[in-house]
Design an enzyme around this catalytic site. Structure first.
Site, short mmCIF file in Angstrom:
data_model
loop_
_atom_site.label_atom_id
_atom_site.label_comp_id
_atom_site.label_asym_id
_atom_site.label_seq_id
_atom_site.Cartn_x
_atom_site.Cartn_y
_atom_site.Cartn_z
N HIS A 62 -42.23 29.23 -19.01
CA HIS A 62 -42.63 30.69 -19.77
C HIS A 62 -42.71 30.56 -21.17
O HIS A 62 -43.83 31.05 -21.62
CB HIS A 62 -41.44 31.42 -19.12
CG HIS A 62 -41.51 32.81 -19.88
ND1 HIS A 62 -41.79 34.01 -19.26
CD2 HIS A 62 -41.10 33.39 -21.01
CE1 HIS A 62 -42.13 35.02 -19.88
NE2 HIS A 62 -41.57 34.68 -21.18
N GLU A 63 -42.18 29.90 -21.99
CA GLU A 63 -42.15 29.84 -23.10
C GLU A 63 -43.44 28.82 -23.86
O GLU A 63 -43.88 29.31 -24.79
CB GLU A 63 -40.78 29.29 -24.00
CG GLU A 63 -39.48 29.99 -23.75
CD GLU A 63 -39.63 31.46 -24.18
OE1 GLU A 63 -40.46 31.79 -25.20
OE2 GLU A 63 -38.92 32.24 -23.85
N HIS A 66 -46.26 31.12 -23.77
CA HIS A 66 -46.33 31.88 -24.95
C HIS A 66 -47.20 31.22 -25.75
O HIS A 66 -47.88 31.60 -26.72
CB HIS A 66 -45.24 32.34 -25.32
CG HIS A 66 -44.49 33.42 -24.61
ND1 HIS A 66 -45.23 34.71 -24.04
CD2 HIS A 66 -43.23 33.84 -24.19
CE1 HIS A 66 -44.54 35.55 -23.46
NE2 HIS A 66 -43.26 34.90 -23.36
#
Length: 89
Positions: A62-63, A66
């Site tokens: 997820h990170e 980003h």
């Protein structure tokens, strides 16, 4: 950046976070088209446990997403093949 043949340099740290924050990430440098070429991912060390392995794996994916631009704050950096900025991404 000083890293031959690299498309993205990613710094990963384990520094304490506040509150319930498990991890965070940011693009640190972008190329002429607005693509991330350097990023930073931080994971709270208190969450680096065997019990949290599945959650941690999903959180790291997820990170990194980003950093790669899947973030509303990054949309303003997107460019087309003519390097024109687009407001409706």
């Amino acid at each position: 950046m000083g890293v031959p043949d690299a498309d993205l340099v990613l710094l990963v740290t384990t520094r304490p976070t506040t509150g319930n924050t498990l991890a965070w990430a940011v693009a640190c440098e972008r190329d002429q088209w607005g693509r991330a070429i350097a990023g930073h991912v931080n994971v709270a060390p208190r969450h680096l446990t065997a019990e949290a392995e599945t959650l941690l794996s999903a959180t790291l994916i997820h990170e990194v997403m980003h950093v790669l631009g899947f973030d509303p704050h990054a949309f303003a950096h997107f460019r087309d093949e003519r390097k024109r900025q687009h407001n409706q991404v």
